[in-house]
Motif scaffolding. Structure first.
Motif, PDB file in Angstrom:
ATOM      1  N   ARG A  43       1.155  -2.743  15.830  1.00 20.21           N
ATOM      2  CA  ARG A  43       1.688  -1.654  15.004  1.00 20.21           C
ATOM      3  C   ARG A  43       1.795  -2.090  13.546  1.00 20.21           C
ATOM      4  NH1 ARG A  43       5.677   0.533  12.290  1.00 20.21           N
ATOM      5  NH2 ARG A  43       6.722  -1.477  12.217  1.00 20.21           N
ATOM      6  N   GLN A  44       2.317  -3.303  13.320  1.00 19.03           N
ATOM      7  CA  GLN A  44       2.520  -3.762  11.947  1.00 19.03           C
ATOM      8  C   GLN A  44       1.200  -3.948  11.223  1.00 19.03           C
ATOM      9  OE1 GLN A  44       5.809  -4.004  10.740  1.00 19.03           O
ATOM     10  NE2 GLN A  44       4.582  -3.820   8.874  1.00 19.03           N
ATOM     11  N   TRP A  45       0.178  -4.456  11.928  1.00 16.11           N
ATOM     12  CA  TRP A  45      -1.141  -4.602  11.297  1.00 16.11           C
ATOM     13  C   TRP A  45      -1.688  -3.251  10.866  1.00 16.11           C
ATOM     14  CZ3 TRP A  45      -6.058  -2.888  12.990  1.00 16.11           C
ATOM     15  CH2 TRP A  45      -7.157  -3.413  12.292  1.00 16.11           C
ATOM     16  N   ALA A  46      -1.592  -2.247  11.751  1.00 16.79           N
ATOM     17  CA  ALA A  46      -2.101  -0.917  11.414  1.00 16.79           C
ATOM     18  C   ALA A  46      -1.345  -0.306  10.242  1.00 16.79           C
ATOM     19  CB  ALA A  46      -2.021  -0.002  12.640  1.00 16.79           C
ATOM     20  N   VAL A  47      -0.015  -0.447  10.238  1.00 14.47           N
ATOM     21  CA  VAL A  47       0.795   0.117   9.155  1.00 14.47           C
ATOM     22  C   VAL A  47       0.502  -0.591   7.835  1.00 14.47           C
ATOM     23  CG1 VAL A  47       3.158   0.387   8.291  1.00 14.47           C
ATOM     24  CG2 VAL A  47       2.625   0.943  10.668  1.00 14.47           C
ATOM     25  N   ASP A  48       0.467  -1.919   7.860  1.00 17.90           N
ATOM     26  CA  ASP A  48       0.200  -2.665   6.622  1.00 17.90           C
ATOM     27  C   ASP A  48      -1.183  -2.332   6.065  1.00 17.90           C
ATOM     28  OD1 ASP A  48       2.652  -3.862   6.916  1.00 17.90           O
ATOM     29  OD2 ASP A  48       1.861  -5.778   7.655  1.00 17.90           O
ATOM     30  N   TYR A  49      -2.165  -2.261   6.942  1.00 20.60           N
ATOM     31  CA  TYR A  49      -3.538  -1.927   6.529  1.00 20.60           C
ATOM     32  C   TYR A  49      -3.564  -0.545   5.889  1.00 20.60           C
ATOM     33  CZ  TYR A  49      -8.710  -2.261   7.198  1.00 20.60           C
ATOM     34  OH  TYR A  49     -10.065  -2.355   7.033  1.00 20.60           O
ATOM     35  N   TRP A  50      -2.945   0.419   6.577  1.00 23.67           N
ATOM     36  CA  TRP A  50      -2.920   1.784   6.043  1.00 23.67           C
ATOM     37  C   TRP A  50      -2.212   1.832   4.688  1.00 23.67           C
ATOM     38  CZ3 TRP A  50       1.188   4.999   4.776  1.00 23.67           C
ATOM     39  CH2 TRP A  50       0.846   6.314   4.481  1.00 23.67           C
ATOM     40  N   GLU A  51      -1.088   1.145   4.564  1.00 20.88           N
ATOM     41  CA  GLU A  51      -0.329   1.198   3.312  1.00 20.88           C
ATOM     42  C   GLU A  51      -1.123   0.622   2.137  1.00 20.88           C
ATOM     43  OE1 GLU A  51       3.408  -0.682   4.147  1.00 20.88           O
ATOM     44  OE2 GLU A  51       4.300   1.185   4.920  1.00 20.88           O
ATOM     45  N   GLU A  52      -1.914  -0.424   2.382  1.00 20.69           N
ATOM     46  CA  GLU A  52      -2.714  -0.981   1.294  1.00 20.69           C
ATOM     47  C   GLU A  52      -3.935  -0.123   0.981  1.00 20.69           C
ATOM     48  OE1 GLU A  52      -3.417  -5.033   0.412  1.00 20.69           O
ATOM     49  OE2 GLU A  52      -1.968  -5.748   1.900  1.00 20.69           O
ATOM     50  N   MET A  53      -4.434   0.610   1.988  1.00 29.28           N
ATOM     51  CA  MET A  53      -5.597   1.464   1.753  1.00 29.28           C
ATOM     52  C   MET A  53      -5.215   2.832   1.211  1.00 29.28           C
ATOM     53  SD  MET A  53      -8.554   0.172   2.156  1.00 29.28           S
ATOM     54  CE  MET A  53      -9.379   1.753   2.060  1.00 29.28           C
ATOM     55  N   HIS A  54      -4.008   3.272   1.473  1.00 32.57           N
ATOM     56  CA  HIS A  54      -3.622   4.647   1.118  1.00 32.57           C
ATOM     57  C   HIS A  54      -3.831   4.971  -0.364  1.00 32.57           C
ATOM     58  CE1 HIS A  54      -1.791   8.524   1.686  1.00 32.57           C
ATOM     59  NE2 HIS A  54      -0.858   8.256   0.801  1.00 32.57           N
ATOM     60  N   PRO A  55      -3.527   4.059  -1.298  1.00 33.97           N
ATOM     61  CA  PRO A  55      -3.784   4.393  -2.713  1.00 33.97           C
ATOM     62  C   PRO A  55      -5.249   4.662  -3.022  1.00 33.97           C
ATOM     63  CG  PRO A  55      -2.305   2.507  -2.536  1.00 33.97           C
ATOM     64  CD  PRO A  55      -2.829   2.768  -1.158  1.00 33.97           C
ATOM     65  N   HIS A  56      -6.156   4.225  -2.166  1.00 31.01           N
ATOM     66  CA  HIS A  56      -7.586   4.458  -2.372  1.00 31.01           C
ATOM     67  C   HIS A  56      -8.080   5.695  -1.613  1.00 31.01           C
ATOM     68  CE1 HIS A  56      -7.661   0.443  -4.115  1.00 31.01           C
ATOM     69  NE2 HIS A  56      -7.036   0.014  -3.031  1.00 31.01           N
ATOM     70  N   SER A  57      -7.147   6.407  -0.968  1.00 31.47           N
ATOM     71  CA  SER A  57      -7.501   7.568  -0.145  1.00 31.47           C
ATOM     72  C   SER A  57      -7.369   8.856  -0.939  1.00 31.47           C
ATOM     73  CB  SER A  57      -6.591   7.626   1.088  1.00 31.47           C
ATOM     74  OG  SER A  57      -5.311   8.134   0.741  1.00 31.47           O
ATOM     75  N   MET A  58      -7.614   9.979  -0.247  1.00 30.32           N
ATOM     76  CA  MET A  58      -7.477  11.295  -0.849  1.00 30.32           C
ATOM     77  C   MET A  58      -6.080  11.867  -0.660  1.00 30.32           C
ATOM     78  SD  MET A  58     -11.188  12.829   0.319  1.00 30.32           S
ATOM     79  CE  MET A  58     -11.147  14.272  -0.756  1.00 30.32           C
TER      80      MET A  58
END
Length: 461
Positions: A393-408
């Motif tokens: 869970r933590q890997w998925a959340v951390d990954y998403w949080e770092e990628m989110h600024p590059h998302s739409m």
């Protein structure tokens, strides 16, 4: 729920009603995501639309809570709520293909493998997901993308009509002419508006495809992503390929010497001329020699079921998703970081293309609000061991949080995890949210269907 109330529900339905004291209860409450451990008051397995109407009336009139289960693949486990009634559509699993008209009607409990098999007999298919055990219901209502998206659009772009049981227990058929606003909302708005007892889809000529996979060592991930972001959007619609970070499975077609290695790659589907496949895939060497490349002609249902054995029911899952219109150099750095740190052998990241035919549908034609997206990303922590649940869970959340600024800013509703909040739901629907809320007010003013990524009814007046 006491025994007397449970018995009344059993008397009302043709299908079985399973309570906590029944021997099959533990099995009946299991869903695809083994991380979800909830205990509904009862599971009503509806045999037909009449059972669905009776269950909705029964639950509503007694002030109980309802959840709806189609294929049971909800990553957030929204088909189960503690102490609620799960309306289970799994007995309504059927397909009728009309090959001359090129349409298929399917029951609300049907899974993709059922539809793929039935349509394949006539050399036909419709766009759906990438795993045959996924239910048609949740996938379709969320939008639906997979191997045929660039060629034939999203699943909702091929939905012709839907039979729906509404919150007041009535039954309607929604299409472009009848209940048109409801039909618009069903095409991407999730399970907010009713229980869909059957779907009717347009089918397309698809029989033998060239499927396969190319993988590279992780030291090439930047080169591969730079190549992929330019190559695929310019490729013909017959070519679909989703980018993946993975630990190589210890199974064919992969050779033993790369089993278990962390790599990046692309999973391919070519619907064009089989004889031109070698030419089509020649560019896979452009970012550097792959560690392994395999493609072969295969029946479309074989490609659709390729991952079934690798990802059986009962694994621990946690995922989040976002839409992307580009893959920036900065985003590639994030992907490289988290690919190196994949926590378990099944955890993964996918970038699904949602361009091609999906871009040719006008933004306002369906509730799917990201017609300008090029990729739909999912960050999925997966493992069989519950002891690793927090790690994945933590890997998925951390990954998403770092990628989110590059998302739409928003993501595919079917890739939303539990507890992401209303801001995420609004971001998923953008400026379609208010229209969806108005449809919700018209068809479910008291928010009876709220065990979902919920859209609240717009205020009256």
């Amino acid at each position: 729920m006491d025994d007397a109330v449970l018995e009344k529900l059993r008397t009302a339905l043709r299908g079985p009603v399973i309570g906590p004291k029944d021997p099959e209860y533990e099995r009946a409450r299991r869903i695809y995501n083994g991380m979800i451990d909830r205990r509904p008051a009862a599971i009503a397995r509806c045999a037909d639309a009449a059972d669905v109407m009776d269950t909705v009336d029964f639950v509503r009139d007694r002030g109980l809570e309802l959840a709806v289960r189609g294929g049971g693949h909800s990553g957030a486990g929204l088909c189960l709520v503690d102490d609620a009634i799960t309306l289970d559509l799994s007995l309504m699993r059927w397909v009728r293909v009309e090959p001359v008209a090129r349409i298929a009607q399917v029951g609300g409990g049907t899974v993709l493998g059922d539809l793929d098999h039935a349509a394949h007999g006539f050399g036909l298919a419709t766009p759906s997901g990438i795993q045959s055990t996924t239910g048609v219901g949740g996938l379709t209502l969320g939008g639906g993308h997979g191997h045929l998206t660039r060629k034939y659009g999203l699943t909702v772009d091929n939905l012709l009509s839907a039979d729906v049981v509404l919150a007041d227990g009535s039954f309607v058929t929604a299409n472009e002419k009848d209940h048109a606003e409801l039909f618009w909302a069903l095409r991407g708005g999730g399970g907010n508006f009713g229980v869909v007892t059957s779907f009717t889809y347009e089918l397309h000529p698809v029989h033998t495809v060239v499927g396969g996979v190319t993988v590279w060592t992780l030291d090439r991930i930047r080169d591969v992503l730079e190549w992929y972001r330019d190559f695929l959007p310019q490729a013909p619609g017959d070519l679909n390929g989703f980018f993946v970070e993975l630990a190589v499975p210890p199974a064919p077609p992969f050779p033993e010497e790369i089993h278990g290695q962390r790599m990046c790659g692309v999973v391919w589907c070519w619907t064009g001329d089989v004889d031109s496949a070698d030419q089509t895939f020649a560019p896979v060497r452009d970012p550097g020699p792959p560690a392994f490349h395999f493609t072969a002609p295969m029946p479309y249902p074989a490609l659709q079921s390729m991952f079934d054995g690798l990802l059986p029911t009962g694994l621990q899952w946690y995922w989040r998703g976002d839409f992307f219109d580009r893959i920036t150099d900065e985003a590639i750095d994030v992907h490289a970081k988290y690919a190196e740190g994949i926590p378990t052998s099944l955890s993964t990241m996918h970038l699904y293309p949602v361009d091609g035919a999906a871009h040719r549908v006008k933004p306002g034609d369906t509730a799917w609000a990201y017609r300008d997206a090029t990729w739909s990303g999912v960050f999925a922590g997966i493992d069989p061991d519950p002891a690793n649940a927090e790690t994945i869970r933590q890997w998925a959340v951390d990954y998403w949080e770092e990628m989110h600024p590059h998302s739409m800013g928003g993501g595919y509703v079917n890739f939303m995890g539990s507890g992401e909040g209303q801001d995420r739901v609004r971001a998923t629907y953008r400026d379609h949210y208010e229209r969806l809320a108005a449809v919700k007010r018209a068809y479910d003013p008291h928010n009876f269907f709220h065990a979902n990524q919920n859209i609240a009814p717009a205020p009256q007046g």
